[in-house]
Design a protein around this motif. Structure first.
Motif: not given
Length: 153
Positions: A87-97, A100-108
C-alpha cells in the motif's frame, strides 16, 4: 473464616460473553473511522486486545489458545506487514513518494472512503496491531497461568 471461596464461573463467563461483541464493535469502529475521526488503526488495534482478555477471563487460557491461535496471528502479522509495504508503494507507483496518499479524490469529504490510501494503510495498521499485541497478550497470560500452576504445587 476458613471456608474455601470459589468464584462462580457462570457469572464471569456470561459477563465476558456479553461484553465481547461490544468490544469487537468498538474496536472495529475505531479502526475503520480512524482516518476521519480521532483514533485510528493503532488505537483500535489496542482496544481489540480487550477481546483476548475477555475470552481469557470468561473461558480460561486453553480456550483462548484454541480460539485465537497465536501461531496464525503471528503469521498474519507478517502478511499484514507485506500488505502495508504494498500500500505504501502505491505512492511510488502513482506519484513518486513512498507512503504518499493516492486516490484522495474519491468520495466526499467525511465519507468513510474519502481519504484514499490513508484509509487502506490505517486499516492494515489496525489489523497488524491486533495480531501483534494479541500475541503479546496471549504470551503474558500464559506466564500468569504458569505462575498459578507453580504456586499450587
Amino acid at each position: 473464616m476458613n471456608k474455601k471461596w470459589k468464584r462462580d464461573d457462570l457469572i464471569v463467563r456470561s459477563l465476558a460473553d456479553s461484553y465481547l461483541p461490544i468490544a469487537l464493535v468498538l474496536g472495529f469502529y475505531v479502526i475503520l473511522h480512524g482516518n476521519i475521526s480521532p483514533g485510528g488503526g493503532f488505537q483500535g488495534g489496542v482496544l481489540m486486545v480487550a477481546v483476548v482478555i475477555l475470552i481469557y477471563l470468561g473461558h480460561g487460557y486453553d480456550v483462548t489458545l484454541k480460539s485465537l491461535r497465536p501461531g496464525f496471528l503471528h503469521h498474519s502479522e507478517g502478511f499484514l506487514s507485506f500488505l502495508y509495504i504494498i500500500a505504501a508503494l502505491l505512492g511510488v507507483v502513482y506519484l513518486g513518494n513512498f507512503c504518499q496518499n493516492v486516490f484522495s479524490d474519491i468520495g466526499n469529504i467525511g465519507d468513510l472512503f474519502s481519504t484514499g490510501t490513508i484509509f487502506i494503510m490505517d486499516t492494515i495498521v489496525g489489523f497488524k496491531v491486533i495480531t501483534g499485541v494479541g500475541v503479546l497478550a496471549i504470551s503474558m497470560l500464559g506466564l500468569l497461568v504458569v505462575k498459578d500452576i507453580d504456586y499450587k504445587k
